[in-house]
Design a protein around this motif. Sequence first.
Motif, mmCIF file in Angstrom:
data_model
loop_
_atom_site.group_PDB
_atom_site.id
_atom_site.type_symbol
_atom_site.label_atom_id
_atom_site.label_comp_id
_atom_site.label_asym_id
_atom_site.label_seq_id
_atom_site.Cartn_x
_atom_site.Cartn_y
_atom_site.Cartn_z
ATOM 1 N N LYS A 1 0.833 -1.213 0.000
ATOM 2 C CA LYS A 1 0.000 0.000 0.000
ATOM 3 C C LYS A 1 0.863 1.256 0.000
ATOM 4 O O LYS A 1 0.712 2.160 0.814
ATOM 5 C CB LYS A 1 -0.969 -0.004 1.185
ATOM 6 C CG LYS A 1 -1.907 -1.218 1.185
ATOM 7 C CD LYS A 1 -3.279 -0.859 1.708
ATOM 8 C CE LYS A 1 -4.365 -1.859 1.398
ATOM 9 N NZ LYS A 1 -4.068 -3.272 1.515
ATOM 10 N N GLN A 2 1.797 1.272 -0.909
ATOM 11 C CA GLN A 2 2.728 2.392 -0.967
ATOM 12 C C GLN A 2 2.843 2.923 -2.382
ATOM 13 O O GLN A 2 3.036 2.150 -3.324
ATOM 14 C CB GLN A 2 4.113 1.923 -0.543
ATOM 15 C CG GLN A 2 4.474 2.487 0.801
ATOM 16 C CD GLN A 2 5.855 2.060 1.254
ATOM 17 O OE1 GLN A 2 6.568 1.357 0.541
ATOM 18 N NE2 GLN A 2 6.218 2.498 2.428
ATOM 19 N N LEU A 3 2.739 4.254 -2.480
ATOM 20 C CA LEU A 3 2.958 4.852 -3.793
ATOM 21 C C LEU A 3 4.448 4.940 -4.039
ATOM 22 O O LEU A 3 5.227 5.182 -3.115
ATOM 23 C CB LEU A 3 2.350 6.253 -3.858
ATOM 24 C CG LEU A 3 0.826 6.304 -3.859
ATOM 25 C CD1 LEU A 3 0.357 7.748 -3.904
ATOM 26 C CD2 LEU A 3 0.235 5.513 -5.020
ATOM 27 N N GLY A 4 4.857 4.715 -5.266
ATOM 28 C CA GLY A 4 6.281 4.768 -5.582
ATOM 29 C C GLY A 4 6.593 5.856 -6.578
ATOM 30 O O GLY A 4 5.974 6.926 -6.576
ATOM 31 N N ARG A 5 7.493 5.544 -7.423
ATOM 32 C CA ARG A 5 8.022 6.515 -8.378
ATOM 33 C C ARG A 5 6.943 7.089 -9.289
ATOM 34 O O ARG A 5 5.988 6.428 -9.628
ATOM 35 C CB ARG A 5 9.093 5.812 -9.226
ATOM 36 C CG ARG A 5 9.794 6.744 -10.175
ATOM 37 C CD ARG A 5 10.988 6.111 -10.821
ATOM 38 N NE ARG A 5 12.034 5.694 -9.881
ATOM 39 C CZ ARG A 5 12.755 6.522 -9.144
ATOM 40 N NH1 ARG A 5 12.515 7.808 -9.175
ATOM 41 N NH2 ARG A 5 13.690 6.059 -8.361
ATOM 42 N N LYS A 6 7.185 8.367 -9.623
ATOM 43 C CA LYS A 6 6.277 9.007 -10.593
ATOM 44 C C LYS A 6 7.014 9.230 -11.904
ATOM 45 O O LYS A 6 8.224 9.475 -11.908
ATOM 46 C CB LYS A 6 5.793 10.352 -10.049
ATOM 47 C CG LYS A 6 4.679 10.229 -9.026
ATOM 48 C CD LYS A 6 4.118 11.592 -8.695
ATOM 49 C CE LYS A 6 3.221 11.592 -7.477
ATOM 50 N NZ LYS A 6 2.030 10.766 -7.552
ATOM 51 N N PHE A 7 6.308 9.138 -12.986
ATOM 52 C CA PHE A 7 6.865 9.402 -14.317
ATOM 53 C C PHE A 7 6.079 10.554 -14.936
ATOM 54 O O PHE A 7 4.860 10.586 -14.829
ATOM 55 C CB PHE A 7 6.736 8.160 -15.212
ATOM 56 C CG PHE A 7 7.362 6.930 -14.613
ATOM 57 C CD1 PHE A 7 8.687 6.609 -14.892
ATOM 58 C CD2 PHE A 7 6.624 6.099 -13.772
ATOM 59 C CE1 PHE A 7 9.258 5.463 -14.337
ATOM 60 C CE2 PHE A 7 7.184 4.968 -13.214
ATOM 61 C CZ PHE A 7 8.507 4.647 -13.492
ATOM 62 N N ASP A 8 6.815 11.443 -15.551
ATOM 63 C CA ASP A 8 6.162 12.633 -16.097
ATOM 64 C C ASP A 8 5.825 12.438 -17.575
ATOM 65 O O ASP A 8 6.704 12.498 -18.429
ATOM 66 C CB ASP A 8 7.099 13.839 -15.921
ATOM 67 C CG ASP A 8 6.504 15.105 -16.514
ATOM 68 O OD1 ASP A 8 5.339 15.073 -16.955
ATOM 69 O OD2 ASP A 8 7.219 16.129 -16.531
ATOM 70 N N ALA A 9 4.550 12.207 -17.833
ATOM 71 C CA ALA A 9 4.093 12.099 -19.224
ATOM 72 C C ALA A 9 3.119 13.236 -19.523
ATOM 73 O O ALA A 9 2.123 13.070 -20.227
ATOM 74 C CB ALA A 9 3.456 10.738 -19.472
ATOM 75 N N ALA A 10 3.424 14.404 -18.956
ATOM 76 C CA ALA A 10 2.517 15.551 -19.094
ATOM 77 C C ALA A 10 2.352 15.993 -20.540
ATOM 78 O O ALA A 10 1.383 16.672 -20.872
ATOM 79 C CB ALA A 10 3.012 16.717 -18.244
ATOM 80 N N VAL A 11 3.294 15.604 -21.402
ATOM 81 C CA VAL A 11 3.122 15.971 -22.820
ATOM 82 C C VAL A 11 1.889 15.281 -23.412
ATOM 83 O O VAL A 11 1.425 15.664 -24.483
ATOM 84 C CB VAL A 11 4.345 15.612 -23.698
ATOM 85 C CG1 VAL A 11 5.551 16.428 -23.294
ATOM 86 C CG2 VAL A 11 4.636 14.119 -23.671
#
Lengths: 426, 386, 551
Positions: B213-223
């Motif tokens: 129940k842990q959030l991990g890495r984020k990836f930026d795909a805002a494009v």
Amino acid sequence: MNPLCKPWEHAASRRQFLGASAGTLAFGALGGMISPQAAEAMRKKEKQVLFVWLDGGMSQLESWDPKPNTEFGGPFRSIKTTVPGTHFSELMPQSAKQAHRLCVVRSICTKDNAHSSGVARIQRGDPKNRGVPYPFFGSAIAKLMGPTSSKLPPYVWVKPGSGGFKTEDAGFLGPKYGSLAFGDGKPPEDLLRHASLTADEDAERNELRELLNRRYAAQRRPTYTEASSFVFDTAQELMKRANIFDTSKLAAKELDRYGRTEIGQHMLVARNMLEAGVRFVKVGSYGWDTHGDNFNGSASLVPKFDRAFAAIVEDLAATGLLEHTLVIAMSEFGRTPRINGHVGRDHWPEAWSIAMAGCGLKAGAVVGATNDKGTFVKDPGYDIGAVFHTWFQALGIDTKKVEYDNNGQPLPLAHDDMQSIKEALV
Amino acid sequence: MSDPKPAAPFAPPKELKAFPNDRQLCIARFSPCGNFLAAGAMEGTVRRWKVVEKPKLTVDIALPDETAKKPAPKAAKKPEESPVELVPLPHLTGFNGWVQNIAFHPKDKILFVADTWGKLAATDIEGDAPKPRWENATAHDGWIRKLAISPDGRHLATCGRDQFVRIWTTAGKLVAEHRAEEDVFAVTFAPEGKVVAFGDLKGTITMWDFEAKQLGRKFDAAVLHKLSRLQNVAGLRVLTFSADGKTLLAGGCEPAGGGFVEGAPALLRFDVATGKQLSEWRFGVAKDGFVLDAASHPDGYLVLVTSGQPGSGKIMFLRPGEKEPFFTNTAVANCHSVTLHPDGKRFAVAAMNKASNGNGRQLTKDGQYLGNNSPVHLFEIPTAQG
Amino acid sequence: MQSSRPTALLTRCLLLAAAVAGATAMAAEPLHRRVDQLIAGKASVAKQPLAPPADDAEFLRRAWLDFSGGIPDAGETRKFIADQSPDKRAKVIEQRMAAPRFAEQIAEAFHIQLMERNGDNDEWRRYLTESFRANKPWDQMAREILGPDFKDEKLRGAGFFITRRLEKVGQQDTDYPGATRDAGRLFMGVDLQCCQCHKHLTVKDYKQVDFNGLFVAFQNTKLQEPAGDYRTKWLQEGLMTNKYEFVSVLSSVKGATGPRVPLGTEVEIPAYSKEEMWTVPPEPKTRKAGVPKFSPLRELAARVASPENPLFARNIANRIWWQLMGRGLVEPLDLNHSDNPPSHPELLDLLAKELTEHKFDLQWLIRELALTQTYQRSSLLPAGAKNPPEELFTVAKERPVAAEQLARAFLAATGEQERVAGGKGWEGIEGKKHTQKDFEKAFLTAFANAAKEPELSVNPTLRAALFLRNNDLALWSLQKRKGNLMDRVAALTDAAQIADELYHAILSRPPVAEEKTELAKYLTKHSANREKALGHYAWAMLSSMEFFTNH
């Protein structure tokens, strides 16, 4: 000295410059002849219009006329509204709570499936061709009803993009019946008092100008000087109420309710304008032409409209203004039932919906219907001409008796062969 | 059209047959056993076919040379006889809105189905009326945008317009849930099956260890997102890990504008360990739209399909290390889904019929209002020639 | 005093002079006197007193605005008032008309009238200016505008009148009907729009064929982009071999016409053989269009702009009259027809006839009208006149000042013209230099009408009011800066002197006693903040109707 005549002595001639055809409406004609308090009270009963224009074409199937679980119904559910038996798309949860105040016509059937011609054609009411461009509804009301006793400009347009004085809406009525546009919700250039001036200085120099004008006009025909005083007065009124237009001063709580979106903010400005007494406020929103990815598009667009629209209907009802305010939300057409390869819907004038509320209209009504698949209207349906008759009628303007006078050419207010939608009117 | 790489001589795939269908499809999937094809429709049904190999009546003695000389076969050119037929089976009903997602269990003969009204269900595969195993009508509040199954077959992941990401056992028990900040468009399992990656409207992709129940890495795909006027245009549609779990691919559209939704199909590749973007592909111009589906071929390349303005769409083969797809087919437009047959020699594409758009009335001769449909295009990937 | 006192001697002298000059035998007196007689005659029948002549200052400002497009500076005004010579007004008119600025001013006025704010173009402006500088006859100009020669460097600018109107706007159809309408309105004073689809419902003179005869010539053209010999957009005419057929949407009656002068005669379409048709035959291989021998546009231009076409002379006479008097003899200007007679039928007949005989010499007509008492009358209502009907011309009517003129007048009044025109020695607003063009643009935005909306009368607008009140450029001019008006008045200590300077500079007249007293009181009240107060006072004057109108 020869002081200028008291304003009410020339109320009619002055008003011509902003467009009331004298005598059309009681309140217009009474204008300046009543005490300020009474005027204020009367103003509260003066008829007003909120016209929400969703440019590009909102999908009727994803809003007012859902057909869930049918071939063209799309992925969304429908939800119950406050009117038993009436359902809206799940994308309109807030409007569903205002349904008892709304009057939705689901059998709009118009003729033009192109934006380029349709936008103007619909907003001009698509009358019989008489070789002249008809005014948009806002310009028509500016002409027929003029400003309210608030003296604020009668036709204001809150829109994304550029602002200023937009004259093209006025058609044959002439540019003075065009709209004063608040681009990106902001006041037009030069509206706010110049930074180098205090309010007192501004007022004093304006009095000086009036003094010079009085002396100038003393021995001349009064018309032009009166017109000048009138527009400077209007400028003064607008500047005084600059707070109405200052979006940075909108209350956070209200913004949350209307939605922190372009349309939410603009709708809130519109409410403030209506409360301040602007006769006709148009709120414009662009980008509804969902030829591709219609369902994700609608999922993003419709709830933003829904929230803002429901909030203003609720607020107008709460202040009592709804009783005298005609509220309209519409596009130039609906969208095709058929879902294209880009999962979009194209232009569909054959069967779509217009939502209205307020002044002169039946509350909680659903007028007309489309067939089970939503492809066509069940009965003959209503063209925009009939809708224009309905609006005029709702505002107390008898389209059988009142007509335009275009330099001697008599022109009907709306399509001669059409009539108002009786089931929609009280 | 094809772009053969010297390292791996490649004969372009050819279309065997387009199987008509009376409705539009969202998704098509071959069963792991290879005997079934199922498809979710833009109505509350699942369409099914039995995959039938026709016995070869004649020995194909076509000379390899000749084949090579032939111009690359246009997919539109349909051979008279297909060696494989899709024989329709009765629809699975009881769903609402659209069935946008289906997934087969990797080993057991179970099909999982998710609709746009929030229902998640499991059913047997075979027979005219396969037995439902379980269903949850309120798995989500509304549109379930994605359904994924873990490689080990233990868990399902769903995400939806209600902003929730949920993990279920394949028996239908809710294991974990997370409320994201936006509408969630895609979810996928990492190979080891304990972590999912989900991506939202704004193009934020987040790893989530649902057991811890842990959030991990984020990836930026805002494009893959753009606020165009009033519309938040969501571009992200597909998430998939590489087989080794070291890279994450995000596919969709780099939106140029709302309404029409114009934008170039795009694919982003991220390094899972650092979160850094390794590469980005743009497949075409603004009219070309979205990468809507991706399948991983056992040979290590991806089969991607795109759909854009009516009439535009591509089927592409791409090796993740290369700059350009080594095969592109544009003959089939508006490709909404692709599925690889487990034998690796065939794939099927659900694509919309031609001339699917147009303003105003379009009536048939007998005055009926015309809807669209999605034929299933069956392709064969020829065996590599020496 | 000068109202109507023709002396027999003068009349005789003039008769003689006219005869000697070879003018028409009917010319009894100079036109301006006959004009005044006709105006006075009708006023006296209507028992309306004539306003006295405008005072010197009002006359001078009017003449400057009309013939130089700006206002006189304080020195000019003082000099003129001090001048004792009896013919000083005629001299000013002569001087103003002889100055180079005159042609530019008339060109600007015609540009505004003909284009109606629907676009501008350097070549077009140059064409107009050069034509007026050369005092080109109006019929020749009209032919050059309506039947343009796009290959002639000096004449191609004239084509803008049509090409601009045929430019496509958005997805609308090319506006051939609009061009037809405007040609009729602006060159013949007939608005035929309502006859496009059926006979005119309210004007019995206007028939469907009148619209369509003009329309065929425009519809036969195609707007082309500049290429090769053509440096501007140009019109390619098509081959016309048949009449144009039309149907009334009301009566379903059919009609057919070739090119035709509205309310006039039809041009026969020549029956050429295939070989004769072309001046330059088309080249099918290169797809190059040919040039037909028969040019409906030029044929019509020649017949519209002709002494044979009575409406042509009447229209321009009426429009020049409107330009100088603020109201047409026929109103609206573009509804010349038998049921809408001129206010002074004889006068319009006279003007049209004389102008035709003077070979459409507009300078001559303008000069004659400027010399009339009617033009030179005061704008103040005469004692005892209660709201005199405008159409009697007993009082000078207030006229609009075009946005361009306002910009020039504003800069001249505030003493900023040189700084802005030269672009030297000033920092502008927030570090950005503003040029004369910026000012003109800002004033156009604030004061000009919308496109296609004729500027026919004084028209105060909210937009203009807001501009004057709050615009950066407008208020910039009122800050004290070396050598400008605010600088000059700040250096003065005597209130009377200040009033004198302000009134001369801005309103082009000396202040009256009451105004001096008022200003003195105002300055005393604001002695602590005198400079700013003076700016406000100047602002009030610049925003007043007296400044805003040509009175």
